[in-house]
Design a protein around this motif. Structure first.
Motif, mmCIF file in Angstrom:
data_model
loop_
_atom_site.group_PDB
_atom_site.id
_atom_site.type_symbol
_atom_site.label_atom_id
_atom_site.label_comp_id
_atom_site.label_asym_id
_atom_site.label_seq_id
_atom_site.Cartn_x
_atom_site.Cartn_y
_atom_site.Cartn_z
ATOM 1 N N CYS A 23 0.840 -1.197 0.000
ATOM 2 C CA CYS A 23 0.000 0.000 0.000
ATOM 3 C C CYS A 23 0.872 1.244 0.000
ATOM 4 C CB CYS A 23 -0.905 0.015 1.230
ATOM 5 S SG CYS A 23 -1.817 1.566 1.455
ATOM 6 N N ASN A 24 0.523 2.179 -0.879
ATOM 7 C CA ASN A 24 1.174 3.495 -0.876
ATOM 8 C C ASN A 24 0.102 4.539 -0.594
ATOM 9 O OD1 ASN A 24 3.205 5.371 -1.045
ATOM 10 N ND2 ASN A 24 3.092 5.557 -3.260
ATOM 11 N N PRO A 25 0.143 5.176 0.552
ATOM 12 C CA PRO A 25 -0.922 6.113 0.916
ATOM 13 C C PRO A 25 -0.819 7.417 0.136
ATOM 14 C CG PRO A 25 0.827 6.220 2.535
ATOM 15 C CD PRO A 25 1.207 5.124 1.560
ATOM 16 N N ILE A 26 -1.825 8.261 0.328
ATOM 17 C CA ILE A 26 -1.789 9.591 -0.260
ATOM 18 C C ILE A 26 -0.626 10.369 0.360
ATOM 19 C CG2 ILE A 26 -3.046 11.775 -0.450
ATOM 20 C CD1 ILE A 26 -5.635 10.101 -0.531
ATOM 21 N N SER A 27 0.087 11.095 -0.453
ATOM 22 C CA SER A 27 1.264 11.823 0.012
ATOM 23 C C SER A 27 0.922 12.749 1.174
ATOM 24 C CB SER A 27 1.847 12.640 -1.151
ATOM 25 O OG SER A 27 2.950 13.406 -0.714
ATOM 26 N N GLY A 28 1.713 12.639 2.222
ATOM 27 C CA GLY A 28 1.511 13.513 3.368
ATOM 28 C C GLY A 28 0.578 12.978 4.433
ATOM 29 N N HIS A 29 -0.095 11.870 4.138
ATOM 30 C CA HIS A 29 -0.994 11.295 5.137
ATOM 31 C C HIS A 29 -0.187 10.495 6.151
ATOM 32 C CE1 HIS A 29 -5.049 11.473 2.782
ATOM 33 N NE2 HIS A 29 -4.409 12.638 2.809
ATOM 34 N N ALA A 30 -0.266 10.921 7.399
ATOM 35 C CA ALA A 30 0.533 10.276 8.439
ATOM 36 C C ALA A 30 -0.071 8.965 8.925
ATOM 37 C CB ALA A 30 0.711 11.234 9.623
ATOM 38 N N ASP A 74 5.008 3.974 2.648
ATOM 39 C CA ASP A 74 4.256 2.803 2.196
ATOM 40 C C ASP A 74 4.313 1.688 3.240
ATOM 41 O OD1 ASP A 74 6.634 1.422 -0.210
ATOM 42 O OD2 ASP A 74 6.904 2.405 1.717
ATOM 43 N N SER A 75 3.436 0.719 3.026
ATOM 44 C CA SER A 75 3.273 -0.339 4.031
ATOM 45 C C SER A 75 3.051 -1.672 3.338
ATOM 46 C CB SER A 75 2.072 -0.013 4.920
ATOM 47 O OG SER A 75 1.796 -1.066 5.817
ATOM 48 N N THR A 76 3.433 -2.732 4.020
ATOM 49 C CA THR A 76 3.140 -4.076 3.547
ATOM 50 C C THR A 76 2.411 -4.852 4.621
ATOM 51 O OG1 THR A 76 5.316 -4.840 4.259
ATOM 52 C CG2 THR A 76 5.080 -4.214 1.945
ATOM 53 N N LEU A 77 1.488 -5.682 4.192
ATOM 54 C CA LEU A 77 0.752 -6.595 5.069
ATOM 55 C C LEU A 77 1.053 -8.003 4.585
ATOM 56 C CD1 LEU A 77 -1.493 -7.065 7.280
ATOM 57 C CD2 LEU A 77 -3.130 -7.040 5.379
ATOM 58 N N LYS A 78 1.454 -8.872 5.499
ATOM 59 C CA LYS A 78 1.814 -10.232 5.128
ATOM 60 C C LYS A 78 0.967 -11.237 5.885
ATOM 61 C CE LYS A 78 6.648 -9.013 4.179
ATOM 62 N NZ LYS A 78 8.063 -9.210 4.555
ATOM 63 N N ASP A 86 -8.975 -16.707 5.413
ATOM 64 C CA ASP A 86 -8.350 -15.415 5.116
ATOM 65 C C ASP A 86 -8.811 -14.855 3.776
ATOM 66 O OD1 ASP A 86 -5.194 -16.637 6.455
ATOM 67 O OD2 ASP A 86 -6.885 -15.673 7.483
ATOM 68 N N SER A 87 -9.587 -15.638 3.038
ATOM 69 C CA SER A 87 -10.124 -15.140 1.767
ATOM 70 C C SER A 87 -10.979 -13.915 2.044
ATOM 71 C CB SER A 87 -10.967 -16.219 1.080
ATOM 72 O OG SER A 87 -10.166 -17.312 0.684
ATOM 73 N N ALA A 88 -10.615 -12.804 1.420
ATOM 74 C CA ALA A 88 -11.261 -11.527 1.717
ATOM 75 C C ALA A 88 -10.657 -10.461 0.803
ATOM 76 C CB ALA A 88 -11.046 -11.132 3.175
ATOM 77 N N VAL A 89 -11.198 -9.266 0.910
ATOM 78 C CA VAL A 89 -10.558 -8.105 0.283
ATOM 79 C C VAL A 89 -9.801 -7.362 1.370
ATOM 80 C CG1 VAL A 89 -10.905 -5.932 -0.938
ATOM 81 C CG2 VAL A 89 -12.343 -7.903 -1.489
ATOM 82 N N TYR A 90 -8.553 -7.046 1.104
ATOM 83 C CA TYR A 90 -7.723 -6.317 2.060
ATOM 84 C C TYR A 90 -7.604 -4.876 1.573
ATOM 85 C CZ TYR A 90 -7.036 -10.728 4.259
ATOM 86 O OH TYR A 90 -7.287 -11.910 4.921
ATOM 87 N N LEU A 91 -8.122 -3.994 2.407
ATOM 88 C CA LEU A 91 -8.189 -2.584 2.064
ATOM 89 C C LEU A 91 -7.149 -1.793 2.841
ATOM 90 C CD1 LEU A 91 -12.060 -2.188 2.333
ATOM 91 C CD2 LEU A 91 -10.749 -2.213 0.221
ATOM 92 N N CYS A 92 -6.558 -0.859 2.150
ATOM 93 C CA CYS A 92 -5.663 0.089 2.793
ATOM 94 C C CYS A 92 -6.334 1.463 2.742
ATOM 95 C CB CYS A 92 -4.320 0.129 2.070
ATOM 96 S SG CYS A 92 -3.119 1.276 2.787
ATOM 97 N N ALA A 93 -6.185 2.211 3.804
ATOM 98 C CA ALA A 93 -6.722 3.567 3.851
ATOM 99 C C ALA A 93 -5.688 4.485 4.480
ATOM 100 C CB ALA A 93 -8.021 3.602 4.654
ATOM 101 N N SER A 94 -5.766 5.757 4.126
ATOM 102 C CA SER A 94 -4.886 6.726 4.774
ATOM 103 C C SER A 94 -5.687 7.955 5.162
ATOM 104 C CB SER A 94 -3.708 7.094 3.871
ATOM 105 O OG SER A 94 -4.113 7.848 2.741
ATOM 106 N N SER A 95 -5.141 8.697 6.098
ATOM 107 C CA SER A 95 -5.844 9.869 6.608
ATOM 108 C C SER A 95 -4.847 10.953 6.986
ATOM 109 C CB SER A 95 -6.675 9.478 7.836
ATOM 110 O OG SER A 95 -7.298 10.609 8.403
#
Lengths: 112, 111
Positions: A23-30, A74-78, A86-95
């Motif tokens: 996941c690469n968040p929106i620039s500047g989102h902490a 950016d972040s990784t989930l393993k 574990d079958s699912a949709v994995y969502l990333c969000a930033s704020s």
């Protein structure tokens, strides 16, 4: 502005295999979040980062799931090893302010 | 247990019909409330939000929602739906910087 980027969009693996999502968040989102959305349910928070520190990982199954955000961007989930459930949709969000969250398109994982 | 409830799991409407989707939450105190929409094949998008002030909030695409504190509700409304409103709608509550989502309502609009 560019949105939250996630890859891959789809992943099919067999149980007991490993998988990683990026996941690469929106620039500047902490703040960065990872959610799991099982079919027919709403997204469920797995882990929350503030910069490169973990704020909340109480819902993360730590025996098999791990996540990192080493440089605070950016972040990784393993998942290792994966299970059928574990079958699912994995969502990333930033704020930018821990109030309004912006979501990526998600990674759809199928575990066979 | 504290939760967000969406009682309508699947709603089917014809174009121009009015829409109301229910959302109830069980958290006390101050809450921030959201409706997100997920169009087929797309990511979750913010439809509207309530933080404080006027309990009737207007969002994008003609949607509005009313916060009724005494009923712990934040129902979503649209006077006249369009085929393009076909999507899944999620109500969410922000508690301690965490979004708690309802199970979602699938809306199908037929022309």
């Amino acid at each position: 502005e560019a949105g939250v980027a996630q890859s891959p969009r789809y992943k099919i693996i067999e149980k007991r295999q490993s998988v990683a999502f990026w996941c690469n968040p929106i620039s500047g989102h902490a703040t960065l979040y990872w959610y799991q959305q099982i079919l027919g349910q709403g997204p469920k928070l797995l882990i929350q980062f503030q910069n490169n520190g973990v704020v909340d990982d109480s819902q993360l199954p730590k025996d098999r799931f791990s996540a990192e955000r080493l440089k605070g961007v950016d972040s990784t989930l393993k998942i290792q090893p994966a299970k059928l459930e574990d079958s699912a949709v994995y969502l990333c969000a930033s704020s930018p302010n821990r109030n309004i969250q912006y979501f990526g398109a998600g990674t759809r994982l199928s575990v066979l | 247990a504290q939760s967000v409830s969406q009682h309508n799991h699947h709603v089917i409407l014809s174009e121009a019909a009015s829409l109301e989707l229910g959302c109830n939450y069980s958290y006390g105190g101050t809450v921030n409330l959201f409706w997100y929409v997920q169009y087929p094949g797309q990511h979750l998008q913010l439809l509207l939000k309530y933080f404080s002030g006027d309990p009737l909030v207007k969002g994008i695409k003609g949607f509005e929602a009313e916060f009724i504190k005494s009923k712990f509700s934040f129902n979503l409304r649209k006077p006249s739906v369009q085929w393009s409103d076909t999507a899944e709608y999620f109500c969410a509550v922000n508690r301690a910087d965490k979004l708690i989502f309802g199970t979602g309502t699938r809306l199908q609009v037929f022309p």
